[in-house]
Write a protein that holds these residues in place. Structure first.
Motif, short mmCIF file in Angstrom:
data_model
loop_
_atom_site.label_atom_id
_atom_site.label_comp_id
_atom_site.label_asym_id
_atom_site.label_seq_id
_atom_site.Cartn_x
_atom_site.Cartn_y
_atom_site.Cartn_z
N HIS A 1 15.86 -16.30 -33.37
CA HIS A 1 17.60 -16.92 -32.61
C HIS A 1 17.48 -18.27 -31.40
O HIS A 1 16.44 -18.33 -30.83
CB HIS A 1 17.45 -15.94 -32.05
N ASP A 2 18.79 -18.64 -31.43
CA ASP A 2 19.07 -19.65 -30.07
C ASP A 2 19.85 -19.05 -29.90
O ASP A 2 20.35 -19.77 -29.07
CB ASP A 2 18.84 -20.91 -30.92
N SER A 3 21.01 -17.80 -30.01
CA SER A 3 21.47 -17.49 -29.52
C SER A 3 21.48 -16.65 -28.62
O SER A 3 20.24 -16.41 -28.20
CB SER A 3 22.46 -16.32 -30.22
N VAL A 4 22.43 -16.66 -27.71
CA VAL A 4 22.57 -16.13 -26.04
C VAL A 4 23.34 -14.75 -25.96
O VAL A 4 24.88 -15.53 -25.93
CB VAL A 4 23.19 -16.89 -24.85
N GLU A 5 23.73 -12.99 -25.04
CA GLU A 5 24.45 -12.74 -25.07
C GLU A 5 24.80 -12.26 -24.19
O GLU A 5 23.05 -12.10 -23.10
CB GLU A 5 23.70 -11.25 -26.19
N ILE A 6 25.04 -11.87 -23.79
CA ILE A 6 25.78 -10.48 -22.81
C ILE A 6 25.67 -9.22 -22.22
O ILE A 6 26.58 -9.04 -23.54
CB ILE A 6 26.59 -11.07 -21.73
N VAL B 1 23.38 -7.77 -17.93
CA VAL B 1 21.86 -8.52 -18.52
C VAL B 1 22.33 -9.74 -19.68
O VAL B 1 23.19 -9.86 -20.43
CB VAL B 1 21.56 -7.21 -18.89
N LEU B 2 21.53 -10.73 -18.98
CA LEU B 2 21.35 -11.95 -20.11
C LEU B 2 20.16 -12.15 -20.98
O LEU B 2 19.57 -11.66 -20.74
CB LEU B 2 21.00 -13.29 -19.19
N ILE B 3 20.70 -11.83 -22.33
CA ILE B 3 19.78 -11.81 -23.78
C ILE B 3 19.58 -13.07 -24.16
O ILE B 3 20.14 -13.78 -24.77
CB ILE B 3 19.81 -10.16 -24.29
N THR B 4 18.43 -13.70 -24.62
CA THR B 4 17.81 -14.40 -24.85
C THR B 4 17.10 -14.53 -26.10
O THR B 4 16.40 -14.09 -25.59
CB THR B 4 17.35 -15.48 -23.60
N GLY B 5 17.12 -15.83 -27.45
CA GLY B 5 16.20 -15.92 -28.39
C GLY B 5 15.92 -14.44 -28.82
O GLY B 5 16.40 -13.96 -28.84
N GLY B 6 14.57 -14.34 -29.13
CA GLY B 6 13.70 -13.10 -30.20
C GLY B 6 13.73 -13.79 -31.68
O GLY B 6 14.16 -14.88 -31.91
N ALA B 7 13.64 -12.83 -32.50
CA ALA B 7 13.48 -13.15 -33.88
C ALA B 7 13.86 -11.79 -34.60
O ALA B 7 13.90 -10.76 -33.79
CB ALA B 7 11.67 -13.41 -34.18
N ASP B 8 14.23 -12.02 -35.79
CA ASP B 8 14.82 -10.83 -36.55
C ASP B 8 13.13 -11.18 -38.12
O ASP B 8 12.30 -12.17 -38.26
CB ASP B 8 15.43 -11.33 -37.44
N LEU B 9 12.92 -9.91 -38.11
CA LEU B 9 11.08 -9.80 -39.28
C LEU B 9 12.19 -9.07 -40.74
O LEU B 9 13.00 -8.53 -41.09
CB LEU B 9 10.88 -8.53 -38.11
#
Length: 537
Positions: free
Chosen positions: A179-184, A161-169
């Motif tokens: 975020h500009d980070s990418v996770e697997i 599963v590829l996870i891209t970007g998102g925000a922290d509050l």
């Protein structure tokens, strides 16, 4: 006794007329949580059955819960194998019942190469915290590395599963970081890791994005469009193709005329193209425009406008010839919407917005009026395409602009487009639900997790089980296994994302919660284990 169970499976391969032994080291281990921690050692299961499928014939081996080994023989070298593990309890009358379930994604078997595999198992029809295996990487995590809401999630062709970007509050609920980070997420080892380039450095998006879309294409790459790029509300301008295999991980495409947006919807259609529709602009005004990406010539083309500007709507592919998708509900400056619009490429169709004429590379939107509309106006709802678009299910959503009132309705729209019919209810209404289509091996269901009314997060995990009686489809809510939902577990949250893995477990990721300390995005990863009983052995 250790909560992990290891089995050394000796597999005989036949290649070039000569038999060779290859060792498959299998680690079976439980998910985290009081319902799962001891399932391999607490005598709730009498025996464990391991099934290897995908070859010329399935192999089935049974292991006593106190045992640690077994042998698979005559397994041909090949691709697309899967392992599943099930624990059964045998009653005095000889019948068996499923206690736990888990499985791998697909893997290949190569002559002479040893394999180390893991299966994370959990009590059936229950949710647990994700737990990495003993084969995890040194930096593998049980949860998301970054706290994320509004992130992209895409299941890749290899089952990861590829996870891209998102925000922290921050505590007030405002965006603190984009975020500009990418996770697997690797289900094989149950771990989250940063995606690394050839030099071992973390891969990053070309620009930060949250509330964007990330849609997997048929060739395994991912179309990334739109999104918010700064905490102040600036929007990402570009549209890119992300290739998780590298070495060039992200490349821009020519998207001239694309109006930057966030909180839009994107769907891969049955013809392989991707439709992007609605959302909101930099001033948070709902949009009517739609675009389509064609992988065949890598073009990004404007399509017809929606009749009504929409944000907080749903967009689903349908299986109906030249009618490719439906957009339902949403909200704009005029209020909440109950209308449904149909995206068509049928050249004979009339009635498109602005009298546009559809054709295969240019679709436009039509409305069927009261013939096809939701039972009531709603926005922030969830939707699921069932059986590749033969049916679309709309769940929950908000019935007031301020989110203080919510729907508990389950609505079914057939690809025949002959109406939107109420087909069940949720015990608790809510919006911003996490939903995914699931299967118990033969019985389809929809898993529903989390949600909110107002600013109150919901601790929810239920199944909606589908039935069809003489063509009348109904979804009936069922609670999970008794004891699965406890005080403080699972995490109460909204705007999480649920995705069904190739082993039929469902992972629920990220989202937003609220406590006495205020709002917070979360990194939590939970795994739902279905009551996955095979139809035959």
């Amino acid at each position: 006794m250790n909560r992990y169970m290891s089995a050394c499976l000796l597999c005989l391969f036949v290649a070039c007329g000569e038999a060779e032994k290859t060792t498959l080291s299998l680690n079976v281990y439980p998910a985290e949580g009081t319902m799962h921690d001891s399932i391999l050692v607490d005598n709730s299961a009498s025996f464990m059955e391991v099934v290897l499928s995908g070859g010329e014939r399935p192999f089935v081996e049974q292991f006593p819960m106190t045992g640690s080994g077994g042998t698979f023989s005559d397994l041909p070298v090949g691709a697309g194998y899967k392992l599943t593990a099930r624990g059964y309890q045998t009653s005095p009358d000889g019948t068996t019942s499923l206690v736990f379930y888990g499985g791998t994604t697909e893997f290949d078997v190569v002559d002479g190469q040893p394999i180390a595999m893991s299966i994370q198992v959990g009590r059936s029809d229950c949710v647990g915290y994700n737990r990495p295996s003993i084969y995890r990487s040194a930096d593998g995590k049980a949860d998301l590395i970054d706290k994320r809401v509004g992130f992209g999630v895409s299941k890749l062709a290899d089952g990861r599963v590829l996870i891209t970007g998102g925000a922290d509050l921050d505590a007030s609920g405002a965006i603190l970081t984009v975020h500009d980070s990418v996770e697997i997420y690797d289900p094989t080892q149950g771990q989250f890791m940063s995606l690394l380039d050839g030099s071992g450095q973390p891969v990053r998006l070309s620009e930060p994005r949250a509330f964007h879309s990330a849609t997997r294409l048929q060739n395994g790459t991912v179309l990334i469009a739109g999104g918010q790029s700064t905490p102040a509300g600036g929007l990402a301008a570009g549209v890119t193709i992300f290739n998780p295999a590298g070495p060039i991980f992200e490349a821009p495409i020519n998207a001239a005329g694309f109006l930057p947006r966030k909180r839009h919807q994107a769907q891969r259609l049955n013809d392989g193209s991707v439709l992007v529709a609605g959302g909101e602009d930099v001033n948070e005004q709902a949009l009517t425009s739609s675009f389509r990406y064609f992988p065949t010539d890598q073009s990004f083309r404007a399509q017809g406008d929606l009749a009504q500007a929409r944000r907080g709507h749903s967009l689903n592919a349908i299986e109906r010839g030249a009618e490719l998708a439906i957009a339902a509900g949403g909200i704009n400056d005029s209020g909440l919407l109950r209308s449904i619009e149909v995206f068509t490429t049928n050249p004979a169709q009339t009635g498109c917005v602005g009298n546009a004429v559809p054709e295969p590379n240019f679709g436009c939107w039509i409305s069927l009026g009261t013939t096809l509309e939701l039972p009531a106006p709603v926005w922030g709802h969830a939707s699921v395409s069932i059986n590749d678009g033969s049916e679309v299910v709309i769940l929950g959503g908000f019935t007031s602009r301020d989110r203080t009132q919510a729907s508990n309705q389950v609505t079914v729209i057939s690809s025949a487009l002959n109406g939107a019919r109420e087909a069940g209810v949720l015990a608790l209404g809510g919006g911003e639900l996490a939903v995914a289509e699931g299967s118990d091996g033969s019985t389809p269901f929809i898993l529903v997790a989390g949600g909110r009314i107002g600013d109150a997060p919901q601790q929810r995990y239920v199944r909606l089980v589908r039935s069809d009686l003489n063509g009348v489809v109904q979804y009936t809510q069922e609670d999970l296994t008794q004891g699965c939902i406890q005080q403080g577990f699972p995490e109460a949250r909204w705007a999480a994302q649920a995705i069904r893995l190739d082993n039929d477990t469902i992972v629920v990721l990220g989202g937003t919660n609220r406590s006495v300390r205020g709002f917070s995005s979360t990194r939590r990863a939970e795994v739902y284990f279905p009551e996955h009983v095979p139809s035959s052995f």
